[in-house]
Structures are given as C-alpha cells and as structure tokens.
Design an enzyme around this catalytic site. Structure first.
Site, short mmCIF file in Angstrom:
data_model
loop_
_atom_site.label_atom_id
_atom_site.label_comp_id
_atom_site.label_asym_id
_atom_site.label_seq_id
_atom_site.Cartn_x
_atom_site.Cartn_y
_atom_site.Cartn_z
N ARG A 66 0.83 -1.20 0.00
CA ARG A 66 0.00 0.00 0.00
C ARG A 66 0.87 1.26 0.00
O ARG A 66 2.02 1.24 0.42
CB ARG A 66 -0.91 0.01 1.23
CG ARG A 66 -2.00 -1.04 1.23
CD ARG A 66 -2.81 -0.98 2.52
NE ARG A 66 -2.01 -1.31 3.69
CZ ARG A 66 -1.52 -0.43 4.54
NH1 ARG A 66 -1.77 0.87 4.37
NH2 ARG A 66 -0.80 -0.81 5.58
N LYS B 12 -8.40 -2.84 0.86
CA LYS B 12 -8.35 -2.01 2.07
C LYS B 12 -9.18 -0.74 1.92
O LYS B 12 -9.60 -0.14 2.92
CB LYS B 12 -6.90 -1.67 2.40
CG LYS B 12 -6.10 -2.87 2.88
CD LYS B 12 -6.73 -3.55 4.09
CE LYS B 12 -5.86 -4.67 4.64
NZ LYS B 12 -6.52 -5.40 5.76
N HIS C 169 -10.22 -5.33 12.37
CA HIS C 169 -9.11 -5.89 11.61
C HIS C 169 -8.64 -7.12 12.36
O HIS C 169 -7.78 -7.06 13.23
CB HIS C 169 -7.97 -4.87 11.49
CG HIS C 169 -6.83 -5.34 10.65
ND1 HIS C 169 -5.52 -5.15 11.01
CD2 HIS C 169 -6.80 -5.99 9.46
CE1 HIS C 169 -4.72 -5.66 10.09
NE2 HIS C 169 -5.47 -6.18 9.14
N SER D 53 -0.24 -7.29 9.93
CA SER D 53 0.42 -8.23 9.03
C SER D 53 1.73 -8.69 9.64
O SER D 53 2.53 -7.89 10.12
CB SER D 53 0.67 -7.55 7.68
OG SER D 53 1.37 -8.40 6.82
N LYS E 29 -1.84 -13.50 12.38
CA LYS E 29 -3.30 -13.44 12.27
C LYS E 29 -3.85 -14.43 11.25
O LYS E 29 -4.80 -15.16 11.52
CB LYS E 29 -3.71 -12.01 11.93
CG LYS E 29 -5.19 -11.76 11.80
CD LYS E 29 -5.47 -10.27 11.78
CE LYS E 29 -4.72 -9.54 10.71
NZ LYS E 29 -5.12 -9.93 9.33
N THR E 30 -3.26 -14.44 10.07
CA THR E 30 -3.73 -15.35 9.02
C THR E 30 -3.37 -16.79 9.33
O THR E 30 -4.19 -17.70 9.24
CB THR E 30 -3.14 -14.94 7.66
OG1 THR E 30 -3.61 -13.64 7.32
CG2 THR E 30 -3.55 -15.91 6.57
N ASP F 256 -9.14 -11.73 7.86
CA ASP F 256 -8.63 -10.36 7.94
C ASP F 256 -9.63 -9.30 8.41
O ASP F 256 -9.25 -8.42 9.17
CB ASP F 256 -8.08 -9.94 6.57
CG ASP F 256 -7.23 -8.70 6.62
OD1 ASP F 256 -6.39 -8.58 7.54
OD2 ASP F 256 -7.38 -7.84 5.75
#
Length: 570
Positions: free
Chosen positions: A95, A239, A258, A276, A280-281, A295
């Site tokens: 991003r 996003k 989030h 990130s 988390k994933t 996410d």
C-alpha cells in the site's frame, strides 16, 4: 504472514463428512457460478459516474475460467507450474498510505479521524482527479466490472462495485469479496460504493493539488465513490472498502475489526487481532477449527461475520510443511502477486525476496478445506491480541482484564513487519491503534467503546499473545518458538489456561500463568528468559514508557480514561 508458525501435523483430519452435508444442503464447497456478461457501459448506467463510452466492451462478473482466458490473452502475467496465474504489480508491492485522501466536506468531516491516516483533500481537487479517471475510461476499449458484496450478514452487507482495466484486478476482487451466485441475483444491482481503478493514470498536477506524489487513492464519502491512480497494487481496493466499512458500521452500532476469526467444532468463536506478520492469518487457518475469515470482520447483535469472500496471505518462505492450508490454497483461481518464478515452467520460489518481502496470494475462501460456509459465527468466547514484540520483553501469553483489554486495543503495539509498506525492510516498534490504524476512518475511541460494550455484554475473555522475540530484543534474542506459541493458543481455545495459577509481572502489570502445560516457567515469565536481567529491566522500562507516552492521546473528554490500566508508572 507469520512464517515461523507451523500448523499441527494432523492436517489430513479435515471435515469431509461435514463438507458433504453442506453440499447436500446446497452450500457447495466451491462452485463456478455462471455470472459472466459482455455488455455496454450504458447497460450498467456508468454514465452516471461520468463514463460515457458505449464503444467499450464491458466484461461483468467474469467466471474464473473467463478471467483466466482474459489474463492470458491480455499478457497480464504468466501461468505457473500448477496453473495458478501470477502477476507483477510493478514498483508498488504494498500500500501507499501517504497517497490516501478523503474529501473534507459535510457531513462526514465531523465524524472522521483526520491526520496522517485520513488526509483531507478539497472537493475541487477530488473532482479534478475524478475527471482524469473518468476521461481515461471514456476512451478505453474495454473494462472489467465486478459487482458483489462486502459483509456476510445480509442485514448489514454493502453492495460494492469495482471498475478496472486489467482482468487480473477484477480477478483479485472476485477472490476477495463475496461473489454473486447468478446473473439474476445482480440483474437489478445497485452499488452502494464504487471504486474506479485507473492504475495507468497518474496525477501530473500533484504539486498544484498539494498531494504527495503522482499516485492517488481518493475517497468521496458523500458521493459513494473512490478513484485509484498510479498504483497497480491490488490491496488498495481491498483495504479501500475496509476503510469504508470502518466508517459505516460503527455509526450503525456494529463493530468493525481488523482481525481473523474461526470457530471450533462445538461452535465456539475466537477472534485474532493483529497486524500483518503477527500470525493473524496463520493462526486462524487451523485444521482443528473452521475458518470464518482471515482479515476483516464485523460484530453485530447476531455475532461475528466476515466482510470478505477470500483470503490475502503473505507467501514469504511458504512451504507445505509450515503452512499446509495456505500452501494448498495456491492452485487455479488463486492469484499470486510479486512472487519470483524460476525455470521454464514458472515454479514459484517463495524464498526469493529479491522482488519484495510482501509477496502475496489471494484466493477464494473455499480453497481452505475447513472453511465455514456461512462465513459467520456466534459471539466470541475468546479474543486474542497478537503482538510481534521487537523488544523481547512481553510474555508469550497474558490474561487481560476488560480495562486492560481496552488499553492494549487502543495501543495496538506490535512491530511493523518488513514489506507491508514501502520503505520498511526491518521490523520496527510501532503503535497501531485498534491493531489497524491504517484502516480506521473514525476516532479510535469510537471502536474501543463499541468493543468494550460487546465484551461486557457477551463475557468474552481477552488475552495478549506475543509472537515476537524472547530472551532479548530483535537481533539479540530469538523468535518465540513455534511449539510454545501453539501451546499458548491451544490452551486459550480449549479453556485449559483457566486452570493455571497466575501472577502479575511488575513492568507491565500483566497477569501471566506460572504454569501452562509443558511450557517452562522461564518462557512464561519473559524476565527469566534474559541472561542479563538488568538489560531486561532497562528495555522493559523503555517500552513501558513508550506505551504510556503513546496512550496520552487517547485520554479524551467524554470517554473512559484507560491510561491507569497500562504499565505502572514509576
């Protein structure tokens, strides 16, 4: 993606019987819905957006098979060894947060959290950027349109439309958002928000406009539209809608988060907050539990619901052994971004970071064997805040009081992990409020107030889990062991942590278990993991001061002061 975590070895024991039940009930494990349409811009009323171009061919909601053909025919990337399509997004592999703008105008300007995250731009500047984009599309030979949904709960879902010039970008949003099942379902589709992606358009007038570069990601909340120019990175679209959900839902009393979410075989739901690279994933893709989403989620009166229809995982150092669920999700219909390919057969090399450390794969959630077909769950029994502590002084697991939970939610401490933003190549300590400051549109205390209300109403248990360093800071200590991190998560999810004896460590006031299965005490208590206790004390004091100094901004009139629930002040 949190690369050092390993999924359990018993990955083969997924739920074939359960999936068969869903198939019989008409909820397919995966289906190619017949939604492809070739139409004109006027058929979708694109003139209302300023796109006057009935000479262009509009490809709407192409099937995966059709998208693959367009990607190949357009020369937008290459097909890898196993049939997955791979693209290169150019100079932008993450991003570009300094190029995100929101029009400052009534009534939304009174709600927004203005600052570095949400930079104001005038209506006049937005209109000029918008005109550049619509003028470009008014001369385009073809365009791709995806009409779908954000939000699995029909009572609060939003109709979203994406207009792109590249087939792979339409493929990306097809993966990431909730897909209509038929042409008839979207026959009278009315978008509630539209993103027009003109990645080939740059703003040559950015100095006159007072923006930061030729790149722009600009939102007009009142007009329900956003325009993107100068960057090809797919994550800007994902996003962008998340930022809008973070605006709409809390104003309706619905929590936007989030986080990833999964649920156990008995229906118990767990949330994993974290930026990130914190796990988390990875941690939510658990073969023992059913994945709700990886996410972005909402929490309303019915429980938890996924915003999306797919996952967007980092692929750095990915192997089938370390993360089998994600590795096996990379197959036709998935989309690889910025992954280095080797040999004449285009074999992905997930260990080669010469392009970026933020290489990614997007895939429909159905690519995870044990996904939850409803994309919804009950009110969470456990909430886990994941942090990647670069200083190495936080415990691997601690139990938070509701008040401490709000302190740490508003603090959002972690390490900024390499690759997720331009210019970041080494972990750097940072505070990202609500574990997602980059995507918040309202003041952070708005989200904290909603989360506090939900936790109190439903009796959720909250834990802080450090997936970062132990025994020393980054560069001296070691990353938390795979085995011990998994043990902590398992103890939370199966409830066995509740039977542990706890003590309060003095630097952060955290309640930590003195015993937890086979995890040694010198791991559970971070000070004991350091050979140099004086160095630990100095480093912990430094981080504690950072916590308290950072939190001063969240002590505001009309909201609970949670500052006293952070590290004790000397």
């Amino acid at each position: 993606m949190f690369r050092h975590l390993v999924s359990r070895s018993a990955t083969a024991a997924v739920r074939p019987a359960r999936m068969q039940i869903y198939r019989k009930a008409g909820l397919p494990a995966f289906a190619q819905f017949s939604t492809s349409q070739t139409i004109k811009a006027s058929d979708l009323g694109l003139s209302s957006l300023g796109i006057e171009n009935d000479n262009a061919t509009v490809f709407r909601n192409l099937s995966y098979e059709d998208l693959a053909k367009h990607e190949r025919d357009n020369g937008e990337g290459v097909v890898t060894k196993n049939g997955t399509f791979a693209v290169d997004t150019g100079v932008f592999t993450g991003r570009s947060p300094k190029d995100k703008w929101i029009v400052k105008q009534a009534p939304s300007e009174g709600n927004l959290w203005w600052g570095e995250v949400n930079q104001p731009v005038s209506p006049e500047v937005f209109d000029e950027l918008y005109e550049k984009v619509t003028k470009y599309y008014s001369g385009a030979e073809k365009m791709y349109v995806f009409d779908g949904y954000c939000g699995a709960n029909p009572s609060s879902r939003k109709n979203v439309r994406f207009i792109t010039e590249l087939a792979w970008q339409s493929h990306f949003v097809t993966n990431m958002f909730i897909r209509p099942k038929s042409k008839e379902e979207i026959a009278d589709f009315k978008p509630e928000f539209t993103i027009i992606n003109a990645c080939k358009v740059v703003d040559d007038d950015y100095k006159k406009h007072g923006t930061n570069s030729e790149v722009f990601v600009a939102f007009n909340i009142e007009k329900n539209v956003a325009v993107i120019g100068g960057t090809w990175y797919g994550g800007e679209m994902k996003k962008g809608i998340f930022s809008m959900m973070n605006y709409w839902l809390p104003l309706e009393g619905i929590m936007a988060m989030h986080c990833s979410a999964n649920k156990g075989k008995d229906g118990d739901t767990a949330l994993f907050f974290g930026l990130s690279g914190t796990g988390k994933t990875t941690l939510s893709a658990d073969p023992e539990r059913y994945l709700i989403g990886d996410d972005e989620h909402g929490w309303d009166d019915d429980g938890i619901f996924n915003f999306e229809g797919g996952c967007y995982a980092k692929t750095i150092n990915l192997t089938e052994e370390t993360e089998p669920e994600i590795y096996r999700a990379i197959k036709p219909n998935a989309l690889l971004e910025n992954v280095v390919l080797k040999g004449s057969d285009n074999e992905p090399d997930f260990f080669d970071v010469s392009k970026t450390q933020n290489s990614r794969v997007s895939y429909p959630i159905e690519h995870i064997d044990n996904y939850e077909p409803t994309s919804m769950g009950g009110h969470p029994e456990n909430i886990i805040f994941l942090t990647c502590d670069a200083f190495g002084v936080l415990p691997p697991v601690s139990k938070l009081t509701p008040e401490q939970a709000m302190f740490h939610f508003l603090s959002g401490y972690t390490a900024k992990v390499a690759g997720t933003e331009r210019g970041v190549t080494e972990p750097t300590a940072t505070f990202s409020t609500c574990f997602g400051a980059a995507f918040l549109t309202l003041p952070p205390v708005k989200y904290a107030d909603l989360l506090q209300k939900k936790i109190e109403e439903h009796g959720s248990h909250v834990y802080l889990v450090n997936t970062g360093w132990t025994g020393g800071a980054h560069g001296v200590g070691e990353r938390m062991s795979i085995k011990n991190t998994r043990r902590c998560i398992d103890a939370i999810l199966d409830g066995s942590i509740k039977s542990s004896e706890f003590e309060t460590e003095e630097k952060f006031g955290l309640s930590i278990p003195k015993n937890l299965g086979d995890i040694p005490y010198n791991v559970l208590n971070p000070r004991e993991a350091w050979a140099d206790k004086a160095a630990y004390d100095a480093t912990a004091d430094k981080l504690a001061t950072m916590f308290n100094d950072n939190f001063k901004k969240y002590v505001v009139p009309g909201h609970t002061d949670y500052s006293k629930y952070g590290p004790p002040k000397n």
